[in-house]
Structure formats: C-alpha cells, structure tokens
Design a protein around this motif. Sequence first.
Motif, PDB file in Angstrom:
ATOM      1  N   ALA A 135       0.782  -1.717  -0.013  1.00 50.57           N
ATOM      2  CA  ALA A 135      -0.029   0.019  -0.151  1.00 50.57           C
ATOM      3  C   ALA A 135       0.953   1.367  -0.221  1.00 50.57           C
ATOM      4  O   ALA A 135       1.710   1.340   0.796  1.00 50.57           O
ATOM      5  CB  ALA A 135      -0.710  -0.007   1.692  1.00 50.57           C
ATOM      6  N   PHE A 136       0.759   2.056  -1.235  1.00 50.84           N
ATOM      7  CA  PHE A 136       1.157   3.776  -0.824  1.00 50.84           C
ATOM      8  C   PHE A 136       2.975   3.120  -1.253  1.00 50.84           C
ATOM      9  O   PHE A 136       3.164   3.903  -0.566  1.00 50.84           O
ATOM     10  CB  PHE A 136       1.094   4.107   0.577  1.00 50.84           C
ATOM     11  CG  PHE A 136      -0.323   4.328   0.775  1.00 50.84           C
ATOM     12  CD1 PHE A 136      -0.949   5.175  -0.262  1.00 50.84           C
ATOM     13  CD2 PHE A 136      -1.145   3.461   1.839  1.00 50.84           C
ATOM     14  CE1 PHE A 136      -2.403   5.493   0.289  1.00 50.84           C
ATOM     15  CE2 PHE A 136      -2.023   3.570   2.127  1.00 50.84           C
ATOM     16  CZ  PHE A 136      -3.601   4.803   1.131  1.00 50.84           C
ATOM     17  N   ARG A 137       3.010   1.938  -2.154  1.00 52.59           N
ATOM     18  CA  ARG A 137       4.311   2.267  -2.731  1.00 52.59           C
ATOM     19  C   ARG A 137       4.046   1.819  -4.303  1.00 52.59           C
ATOM     20  O   ARG A 137       3.197   1.213  -4.613  1.00 52.59           O
ATOM     21  CB  ARG A 137       5.107   0.778  -1.101  1.00 52.59           C
ATOM     22  CG  ARG A 137       5.228   0.748  -0.047  1.00 52.59           C
ATOM     23  CD  ARG A 137       6.604   2.916   0.177  1.00 52.59           C
ATOM     24  NE  ARG A 137       6.420   2.492   1.748  1.00 52.59           N
ATOM     25  CZ  ARG A 137       7.509   1.420   2.384  1.00 52.59           C
ATOM     26  NH1 ARG A 137       7.706   0.432   1.454  1.00 52.59           N
ATOM     27  NH2 ARG A 137       7.098   1.679   3.581  1.00 52.59           N
ATOM     28  N   TRP A 138       5.248   1.664  -4.616  1.00 50.70           N
ATOM     29  CA  TRP A 138       4.994   1.598  -6.241  1.00 50.70           C
ATOM     30  C   TRP A 138       5.402   0.402  -6.654  1.00 50.70           C
ATOM     31  O   TRP A 138       4.975  -0.329  -7.955  1.00 50.70           O
ATOM     32  CB  TRP A 138       6.465   2.141  -6.707  1.00 50.70           C
ATOM     33  CG  TRP A 138       7.815   0.922  -6.814  1.00 50.70           C
ATOM     34  CD1 TRP A 138       9.079   0.895  -5.335  1.00 50.70           C
ATOM     35  CD2 TRP A 138       7.952  -0.339  -7.742  1.00 50.70           C
ATOM     36  NE1 TRP A 138       9.990  -0.197  -5.845  1.00 50.70           N
ATOM     37  CE2 TRP A 138       9.650  -0.633  -6.854  1.00 50.70           C
ATOM     38  CE3 TRP A 138       8.032  -0.451  -8.835  1.00 50.70           C
ATOM     39  CZ2 TRP A 138       9.653  -2.279  -7.822  1.00 50.70           C
ATOM     40  CZ3 TRP A 138       7.828  -1.561  -8.750  1.00 50.70           C
ATOM     41  CH2 TRP A 138       8.977  -2.219  -8.697  1.00 50.70           C
ATOM     42  N   THR A 139       5.292  -1.355  -5.691  1.00 48.81           N
ATOM     43  CA  THR A 139       5.183  -2.321  -5.719  1.00 48.81           C
ATOM     44  C   THR A 139       3.347  -2.647  -5.565  1.00 48.81           C
ATOM     45  O   THR A 139       3.196  -3.319  -6.013  1.00 48.81           O
ATOM     46  CB  THR A 139       5.738  -3.084  -3.943  1.00 48.81           C
ATOM     47  OG1 THR A 139       5.414  -2.577  -3.190  1.00 48.81           O
ATOM     48  CG2 THR A 139       7.288  -3.273  -4.243  1.00 48.81           C
ATOM     49  N   GLY A 140       2.889  -1.827  -4.707  1.00 48.27           N
ATOM     50  CA  GLY A 140       1.890  -1.688  -4.834  1.00 48.27           C
ATOM     51  C   GLY A 140       0.811  -1.151  -6.176  1.00 48.27           C
ATOM     52  O   GLY A 140      -0.049  -1.812  -6.633  1.00 48.27           O
ATOM     53  N   ALA A 141       1.106  -0.303  -7.309  1.00 48.69           N
ATOM     54  CA  ALA A 141       1.062   0.415  -8.101  1.00 48.69           C
ATOM     55  C   ALA A 141       1.157  -0.801  -8.399  1.00 48.69           C
ATOM     56  O   ALA A 141       0.524  -1.007  -9.870  1.00 48.69           O
ATOM     57  CB  ALA A 141       1.908   1.025  -8.599  1.00 48.69           C
ATOM     58  N   ALA A 142       2.657  -2.178  -9.475  1.00 49.67           N
ATOM     59  CA  ALA A 142       2.584  -2.799  -9.870  1.00 49.67           C
ATOM     60  C   ALA A 142       1.752  -3.977  -9.480  1.00 49.67           C
ATOM     61  O   ALA A 142       0.970  -4.016 -10.690  1.00 49.67           O
ATOM     62  CB  ALA A 142       4.544  -3.756  -9.507  1.00 49.67           C
ATOM     63  N   LEU A 143       1.361  -4.334  -8.001  1.00 50.67           N
ATOM     64  CA  LEU A 143       0.314  -5.812  -7.967  1.00 50.67           C
ATOM     65  C   LEU A 143      -1.601  -4.420  -8.900  1.00 50.67           C
ATOM     66  O   LEU A 143      -1.861  -6.003  -9.207  1.00 50.67           O
ATOM     67  CB  LEU A 143       0.246  -5.383  -6.892  1.00 50.67           C
ATOM     68  CG  LEU A 143      -1.456  -6.811  -6.082  1.00 50.67           C
ATOM     69  CD1 LEU A 143      -0.984  -7.733  -7.080  1.00 50.67           C
ATOM     70  CD2 LEU A 143      -1.156  -6.164  -4.948  1.00 50.67           C
ATOM     71  N   ALA A 144      -1.204  -3.692  -9.215  1.00 48.97           N
ATOM     72  CA  ALA A 144      -2.908  -3.426  -9.135  1.00 48.97           C
ATOM     73  C   ALA A 144      -2.596  -3.171 -11.026  1.00 48.97           C
ATOM     74  O   ALA A 144      -3.590  -3.689 -11.231  1.00 48.97           O
ATOM     75  CB  ALA A 144      -2.996  -1.702  -9.012  1.00 48.97           C
ATOM     76  N   ALA A 145      -1.737  -3.011 -11.759  1.00 47.12           N
ATOM     77  CA  ALA A 145      -1.293  -3.213 -12.491  1.00 47.12           C
ATOM     78  C   ALA A 145      -1.382  -4.223 -13.351  1.00 47.12           C
ATOM     79  O   ALA A 145      -2.068  -4.655 -14.577  1.00 47.12           O
ATOM     80  CB  ALA A 145       0.188  -2.083 -13.582  1.00 47.12           C
ATOM     81  N   ALA A 146      -0.948  -4.957 -12.598  1.00 48.06           N
ATOM     82  CA  ALA A 146      -0.902  -6.816 -12.730  1.00 48.06           C
ATOM     83  C   ALA A 146      -2.439  -7.417 -13.002  1.00 48.06           C
ATOM     84  O   ALA A 146      -2.787  -7.997 -14.175  1.00 48.06           O
ATOM     85  CB  ALA A 146      -0.311  -7.365 -11.950  1.00 48.06           C
ATOM     86  N   ILE A 147      -2.645  -6.529 -11.769  1.00 42.81           N
ATOM     87  CA  ILE A 147      -4.853  -7.533 -11.637  1.00 42.81           C
ATOM     88  C   ILE A 147      -5.545  -7.151 -12.997  1.00 42.81           C
ATOM     89  O   ILE A 147      -6.013  -7.471 -13.323  1.00 42.81           O
ATOM     90  CB  ILE A 147      -4.704  -7.028 -10.326  1.00 42.81           C
ATOM     91  CG1 ILE A 147      -3.695  -7.692  -8.852  1.00 42.81           C
ATOM     92  CG2 ILE A 147      -6.126  -6.954 -10.120  1.00 42.81           C
ATOM     93  CD1 ILE A 147      -4.416  -7.772  -8.030  1.00 42.81           C
ATOM     94  N   MET A 148      -5.301  -5.831 -13.365  1.00 42.75           N
ATOM     95  CA  MET A 148      -6.169  -4.788 -13.970  1.00 42.75           C
ATOM     96  C   MET A 148      -5.694  -5.505 -15.903  1.00 42.75           C
ATOM     97  O   MET A 148      -6.306  -5.738 -16.737  1.00 42.75           O
ATOM     98  CB  MET A 148      -5.925  -3.516 -13.953  1.00 42.75           C
ATOM     99  CG  MET A 148      -6.440  -2.731 -12.950  1.00 42.75           C
ATOM    100  SD  MET A 148      -8.079  -3.474 -12.602  1.00 42.75           S
ATOM    101  CE  MET A 148      -9.373  -2.799 -13.837  1.00 42.75           C
ATOM    102  N   ALA A 149      -4.337  -5.614 -15.986  1.00 40.19           N
ATOM    103  CA  ALA A 149      -3.732  -6.388 -16.874  1.00 40.19           C
ATOM    104  C   ALA A 149      -3.960  -7.850 -17.074  1.00 40.19           C
ATOM    105  O   ALA A 149      -3.691  -8.504 -18.798  1.00 40.19           O
ATOM    106  CB  ALA A 149      -2.219  -5.712 -17.311  1.00 40.19           C
TER     107      ALA A 149
END
Length: 233
Positions: free
Chosen positions: A92-106
């Motif tokens: 949460a609130f880290r770039w790793t979380g952004a990667a997780l969110a992007a992976a789930i959406m893609a």
Amino acid sequence: MYAVFLSPESWSAVVLSLRVSLVATIVSLPLAIWIAHLLARKEFWGKSLLNGLVHLPLVLPPVVTGYLLLITFGRRAPIGQFLEQTLGIVLAFRWTGAALAAAIMAFPLMVRAIRLAIESVDPKLEEAAATLGAGRWFTFTHVTLPLILPGVIAGSVLGFAKAMGEFGATITFVSNIPGQTQTVPSAIYAALQVPGQEGDAFKLVSLSVILAMGALLVSEALTRRHRRRVMPS
C-alpha cells in the motif's frame, strides 16, 4: 534537452510507469500462461467460476478493484500485516502496490490473448508428442509454446499497455505521490488540476502514445520474425 520537453517530476513519472508496467507484465506472464492453458485444455468443476474471477477486473470499476486491494493488502489488513512482518513487503502506497494493481488489471487481457492462441493449436499435435513418449512439460515447451508464441507476445503487449494506462485502481491503492507512486496517468490527472499546466499534460499524453505505438511495432516485428522461423518460405 530532456528537461525542456518534460519536467524532472514528469520524467520520474514516466520512468516509474515503465518500471511498474515491466514488473507487472513479467511477474504475471507465467501465471497468465498457466491459467490460459488450464482454461483452454482442461475441464473441471468450477471452470466457469475461475473464468469469471479472471475477467472480473474488466467489468468492475477500477476504483472498486483498488479499494479491494487496499482492504486486502493494506498495512492494517491481515494479509498486508503478514507480508510486512514476515517478508518485509509493503504494498500500500508503494510502487510495488502500483505494480500489483497494474498486474491485476492487465491479467485478463493477457489470459484472453494467450487462451485464444492455445485454442487455435490442434490438440492432436500435443497428443502425437505424448504418444512418442514426451512428458507434459516437454510437450508444452517444445510443441505448444512455440506455436502460441505470437499469442504470448500479443498478450504481453496488451498487458504492458494496460499497465501503462492504469489509473483508477492504482490511485486508490497507492495514491498519487510524486516520485514514489505517481505514474503517467496520475501525473496527467494532477497536471490537469492546475491551471496553466495543460501543456505538461499534453506532452505526457504524446509520450504515452509514442510508447504505446512503439510497443505495438516491436510486438509486430517479433511476431513476424517468429513466423518466418516457424514457417520458412
């Protein structure tokens, strides 16, 4: 020269977007191939449920997906606490979380493209390899995978492009922190909120178009090269 085109903060968003998209694509690709093969070749109880879960991010509002990630992997959530205390991983609130969110959406786009490629391969080719004594792993890596490689490339490009453009789930899960979690879509949104920064937003949009088109051209080139090697004239 680069600073003339974009500010340092905007370049930071571009670099972070590329990092997030590459990590999201590379990490989720093996799972996407496995799930696509499972859905294309196997019959089992709960197959429709699995297919629905895979494609759920496509039909849910991205903000809902981001909220679900927040209550699941947030620092106060059980799973989030476990990951932080056991493995030292904070999402949460880290770039790793952004990667997780992007992976789930893609992920759904990747699975769909790869599944269509697998379904286009004649199962008799795999059966022939099995009758000659080839194991499942050998058959997949030496028969199926080379034939579906264009679909894998297409799925990877689709996943990368979707990850680059992801906004709703990302900003909900990791916020919009410049230099830490601010990706290109978040930077565009932030620029549009400030009068006089429409030019910066347009530059980021233009760069996004260039990157997306470049990815598509590379994908097409790789696919053509693979087809020439598999089916030489």
